[in-house]
Design an enzyme around this catalytic site. Structure first.
Site, PDB file in Angstrom:
ATOM      1  N   LYS A   1       0.761  -1.262   0.288  1.00  0.00           N
ATOM      2  CA  LYS A   1       0.128  -0.076   0.017  1.00  0.00           C
ATOM      3  C   LYS A   1       0.805   1.267  -0.060  1.00  0.00           C
ATOM      4  O   LYS A   1       0.539   2.255  -0.653  1.00  0.00           O
ATOM      5  CB  LYS A   1      -0.889  -0.047   1.321  1.00  0.00           C
ATOM      6  CG  LYS A   1      -1.636   1.308   1.682  1.00  0.00           C
ATOM      7  CD  LYS A   1      -2.571   1.182   2.904  1.00  0.00           C
ATOM      8  CE  LYS A   1      -1.943   1.473   4.108  1.00  0.00           C
ATOM      9  NZ  LYS A   1      -1.637   2.852   4.433  1.00  0.00           N
ATOM     10  N   ASN A   2       2.063   1.163   0.742  1.00  0.00           N
ATOM     11  CA  ASN A   2       2.705   2.408   0.935  1.00  0.00           C
ATOM     12  C   ASN A   2       3.966   2.649  -0.092  1.00  0.00           C
ATOM     13  O   ASN A   2       4.717   3.453   0.223  1.00  0.00           O
ATOM     14  CB  ASN A   2       3.291   2.252   2.262  1.00  0.00           C
ATOM     15  CG  ASN A   2       2.369   2.614   3.543  1.00  0.00           C
ATOM     16  OD1 ASN A   2       1.272   2.996   3.175  1.00  0.00           O
ATOM     17  ND2 ASN A   2       2.568   2.222   4.783  1.00  0.00           N
TER      18      ASN A   2
ATOM     19  N   CYS B   1      -5.222   7.298   8.723  1.00  0.00           N
ATOM     20  CA  CYS B   1      -5.722   6.474  10.106  1.00  0.00           C
ATOM     21  C   CYS B   1      -5.620   7.596  11.172  1.00  0.00           C
ATOM     22  O   CYS B   1      -4.626   8.514  11.121  1.00  0.00           O
ATOM     23  CB  CYS B   1      -4.971   5.555  10.303  1.00  0.00           C
ATOM     24  SG  CYS B   1      -5.239   4.033   9.423  1.00  0.00           S
TER      25      CYS B   1
ATOM     26  N   VAL C   1       7.036   6.642  17.238  1.00  0.00           N
ATOM     27  CA  VAL C   1       6.765   7.246  15.814  1.00  0.00           C
ATOM     28  C   VAL C   1       5.559   7.990  15.900  1.00  0.00           C
ATOM     29  O   VAL C   1       5.686   9.055  15.471  1.00  0.00           O
ATOM     30  CB  VAL C   1       6.757   6.217  14.816  1.00  0.00           C
ATOM     31  CG1 VAL C   1       6.545   6.955  13.410  1.00  0.00           C
ATOM     32  CG2 VAL C   1       7.926   5.317  14.741  1.00  0.00           C
TER      33      VAL C   1
HETATM   34  N1  EPU Z   1       5.586  14.452  11.190  1.00  0.00           N
HETATM   35  C1  EPU Z   1       5.630  15.525  11.399  1.00  0.00           C
HETATM   36  N2  EPU Z   1       5.256  16.465  10.411  1.00  0.00           N
HETATM   37  C2  EPU Z   1       5.208  16.201   9.028  1.00  0.00           C
HETATM   38  C3  EPU Z   1       5.140  14.645   8.866  1.00  0.00           C
HETATM   39  C4  EPU Z   1       5.276  13.776   9.821  1.00  0.00           C
HETATM   40  O1  EPU Z   1       5.820  16.000  12.599  1.00  0.00           O
HETATM   41  O2  EPU Z   1       4.910  17.123   8.134  1.00  0.00           O
HETATM   42  C5  EPU Z   1       5.691  13.265  12.215  1.00  0.00           C
HETATM   43  C6  EPU Z   1       4.542  12.419  12.125  1.00  0.00           C
HETATM   44  O3  EPU Z   1       3.443  13.045  13.211  1.00  0.00           O
HETATM   45  C7  EPU Z   1       5.059  11.205  12.975  1.00  0.00           C
HETATM   46  C8  EPU Z   1       6.278  11.015  12.533  1.00  0.00           C
HETATM   47  O4  EPU Z   1       6.527  12.372  11.848  1.00  0.00           O
HETATM   48  O5  EPU Z   1       5.146  11.395  14.361  1.00  0.00           O
HETATM   49  C9  EPU Z   1       6.418  10.088  11.181  1.00  0.00           C
HETATM   50  O6  EPU Z   1       5.513  10.142  10.052  1.00  0.00           O
HETATM   51  P1  EPU Z   1       5.695   9.960   8.703  1.00  0.00           P
HETATM   52  O7  EPU Z   1       5.681  11.286   7.850  1.00  0.00           O
HETATM   53  O8  EPU Z   1       7.063   8.972   8.598  1.00  0.00           O
HETATM   54  O9  EPU Z   1       4.559   8.985   8.462  1.00  0.00           O
HETATM   55  P2  EPU Z   1       3.618   8.975   6.979  1.00  0.00           P
HETATM   56  O10 EPU Z   1       4.390   9.148   5.929  1.00  0.00           O
HETATM   57  O11 EPU Z   1       2.540   9.850   7.278  1.00  0.00           O
HETATM   58  C10 EPU Z   1       3.749   6.566   6.525  1.00  0.00           C
HETATM   59  C11 EPU Z   1       2.979   5.279   6.259  1.00  0.00           C
HETATM   60  C12 EPU Z   1       2.232   4.800   7.522  1.00  0.00           C
HETATM   61  C13 EPU Z   1       3.706   4.413   8.529  1.00  0.00           C
HETATM   62  C14 EPU Z   1       4.311   5.668   8.546  1.00  0.00           C
HETATM   63  C15 EPU Z   1       5.716   5.146   9.243  1.00  0.00           C
HETATM   64  C16 EPU Z   1       1.802   5.772   4.181  1.00  0.00           C
HETATM   65  C17 EPU Z   1       0.677   6.293   3.336  1.00  0.00           C
HETATM   66  N3  EPU Z   1       1.584   6.066   5.398  1.00  0.00           N
HETATM   67  O12 EPU Z   1       3.038   7.559   7.073  1.00  0.00           O
HETATM   68  O13 EPU Z   1       1.523   3.840   7.470  1.00  0.00           O
HETATM   69  O14 EPU Z   1       3.013   3.990   9.639  1.00  0.00           O
HETATM   70  O15 EPU Z   1       4.861   6.030   7.535  1.00  0.00           O
HETATM   71  O16 EPU Z   1       6.551   4.259   8.752  1.00  0.00           O
HETATM   72  O17 EPU Z   1       3.076   5.527   3.720  1.00  0.00           O
HETATM   73  C18 EPU Z   1      -0.395   2.267   7.656  1.00  0.00           C
HETATM   74  O18 EPU Z   1       0.148   1.786   6.726  1.00  0.00           O
HETATM   75  O19 EPU Z   1      -1.275   2.088   8.306  1.00  0.00           O
HETATM   76  C19 EPU Z   1       0.309   3.662   7.846  1.00  0.00           C
HETATM   77  C20 EPU Z   1      -0.157   4.535   8.810  1.00  0.00           C
END
Ligand code: EPU
Length: 465
Positions: free
Chosen positions: A50-51, A147, A359
């Site tokens: 998915k990611n 989520c 995280v």
């Molecule tokens: N964060 C910030 N500011 C930002 C972006 C992120 O403070 O602008 C913080 C977040 O709040 C969090 C941390 O950084 O505390 C990590 O967030 P990250 O940006 O890495 O997560 P994401 O890109 O939103 C993706 C996956 C998630 C997975 C995380 C960690 C997708 C669509 N989502 O989220 O997957 O848990 O990376 O690996 O790729 C899932 O598949 O259920 C899911 C939630």
């Protein structure tokens, strides 16, 4: 980096029900009734992640010609991105199951209302910014779904876009981003190795003028797969030690043909389901290297696995499971998405396990239901001091202390988010008696054909409206 309320992108008015709104990919009923206590045995196939798949679809916007993505899972997050691409004039067809052809020849503007309505249950819209700025000079960001596992801000994304020369305007409709002079390569250091922000930088920098240096980048396998896709398209990207990525902008990119990396989060979920239920599941398509850290923990807890040519077999070898200490982390650490299913297995282990979530600030929301089912889990909102920890302490962390083994019994619960919801399903399968789980469509955001898979594994369940 300062964070404003808009940059936090969390709209409390959007309800879980809205996020779970039915899409063509969701099963017809929204309540899963499980009669637990039976070990899961059999084989499941996992397809593309998915990611990665959703981001690869966005990357197709950057090409001059059509792209072909293979092993695309049939999940609702893919459906959301497909409909958004359609709104932007990308012709998306599926000549066979699991294959998407994405043709960006006629990219055009879309309206806020249209994008807002389509974005629904996904966080991917933020990643359209770079490609749309290159193609149209403008990008709109609606309220973001995804989520509910914390505040999930987008400040890193917006700061990175500003560094490339984009102008960010906030209005009551959402965020409008423009690039009056195009995007220019930049030196960016992320405050945290965010997966999404790293993808944002990659998708923006590949066609920016000049070289971009990204420090403190995320290096998850899905990011490496996105880099491989961009390189196939003609991008020049190289990685250096210590989470540094360089991107030399090029004027034009072509389409790509690519088979997505497997979904390691789904693989780990089925592995934990095998362990918790005392079962035996062969996960076809799972690979060892991307799961190294998970496999170590799985073994330490007492699970058995066998890496085969075309997948990995996970099973409960009999005897007792052992308690463990786990800290979630960015890659190559133990993924945050793996802790929820594992915690269900830890309720069956002898002793006290401690799981630190470092995280996201709110990824233990699923635990209340496990406690109601008879699990002994205490959540410490500010984490716990521990002498053996590996991950540096973060302000937002929480710790779950799981004492086992405990017998679980059936309960009624509402699925709160994707991974937490899958954990509820595992708990219900492990428990004696009947459980009713509502909000089932959330599961379809990331688990392809999960009802069919459960059936193939011998689970006793029905789906109701
Ligand atoms: N964060 C910030 N500011 C930002 C972006 C992120 O403070 O602008 C913080 C977040 O709040 C969090 C941390 O950084 O505390 C990590 O967030 P990250 O940006 O890495 O997560 P994401 O890109 O939103 C993706 C996956 C998630 C997975 C995380 C960690 C997708 C669509 N989502 O989220 O997957 O848990 O990376 O690996 O790729 C899932 O598949 O259920 C899911 C939630």
């Amino acid at each position: 980096m300062a964070q404003t309320s808009v940059e936090s992108a969390h709209d409390a008015s959007r309800t879980a029900a809205q996020d779970a709104a039915p899409t063509p990919e969701t099963p017809s009923g929204d309540t899963l009734v499980i009669r637990g206590g039976k070990p899961l045995r059999g084989r499941v196939d996992v397809r593309g992640a998915k990611n990665l798949a959703t981001k690869a679809m966005v990357a197709a916007l950057l090409g001059d010609g059509p792209s072909i993505l293979q092993d695309v899972p049939q999940i609702s997050d893919v459906g959301v991105v497909r409909r958004m691409l359609d709104a932007y004039g990308v012709a998306v067809t599926s000549p066979e199951e699991g294959v998407l052809v994405l043709d960006p020849k006629n990219v055009e503007r879309a309206h806020f209302a249209q994008i807002d309505a389509l974005a629904g249950s996904s966080r991917i819209p933020i990643l359209f910014c770079g490609p749309l700025l290159h193609r149209l000079g403008e990008a709109l960001i609606p309220d973001l779904g995804g989520c509910r596992i914390g505040d999930r801000p987008i400040d890193f994304h917006l700061d990175a876009l500003r560094a490339f020369g984009a102008v960010v305007d906030k209005s009551y409709e959402g965020i409008r981003i423009t690039a009056p002079h195009g995007l220019t390569g930049a030196n960016i250091e992320l405050p945290y190795p965010s997966v999404g922000a790293t993808e944002q930088v990659l998708l923006s920098a590949v066609k920016a003028r000049g070289v971009t240096e990204l420090k403190n980048a995320a290096i998850e396998p899905e990011i490496m797969d996105l880099i491989a896709i961009l390189q196939k398209m003609g991008a020049i990207i190289w990685t250096e030690p210590n989470r540094t990525i360089f991107i030399e902008g090029v004027e034009r990119l072509s389409g790509y043909t690519h088979r997505s990396i497997f979904d390691r989060n789904e693989a780990a979920s089925w592995a934990s389901a095998a362990l918790a239920t005392g079962g035996d599941i062969f996960v076809k398509g799972a690979k060892q290297l991307e799961l190294l850290t998970f496999l170590n923990v799985f073994r330490k807890v007492g699970g058995a696995f066998d890496v085969q040519e075309d997948g990995i077999r996970f099973w409960h070898p009999g005897g007792t499971l052992r308690a463990a200490q786990v800290e979630t982390d960015v890659h190559p650490g133990f993924m945050t998405d793996w802790q929820q299913p594992l915690i269900v297995a830890l309720t069956q282990a002898v002793g006290t396990s401690i799981v630190h979530e470092t995280v996201y600030e709110n990824r233990f929301g699923f635990i209340d239901a496990l406690v109601e089912m008879g699990a002994d889990i205490v959540v410490h909102e500010d984490g716990l001091e521990s002498v053996t920890r590996r991950v540096p302490r973060r302000k937002l962390e929480q710790a779950a202390v799981v004492t086992g083994p405990t017998k679980l019994h059936g309960a009624n619960m509402e699925i709160p988010d994707l991974r937490g919801g899958f954990s509820h399903i595992i708990a219900a399968l492990t428990a004696e008696g009947e459980s009713r789980l509502t909000n089932l469509s959330l599961i379809n955001r990331g688990y392809e054909h999960f009802a069919e898979k459960l059936r193939d594994l011998g689970a006793d369940f029905s789906i109701e409206d």
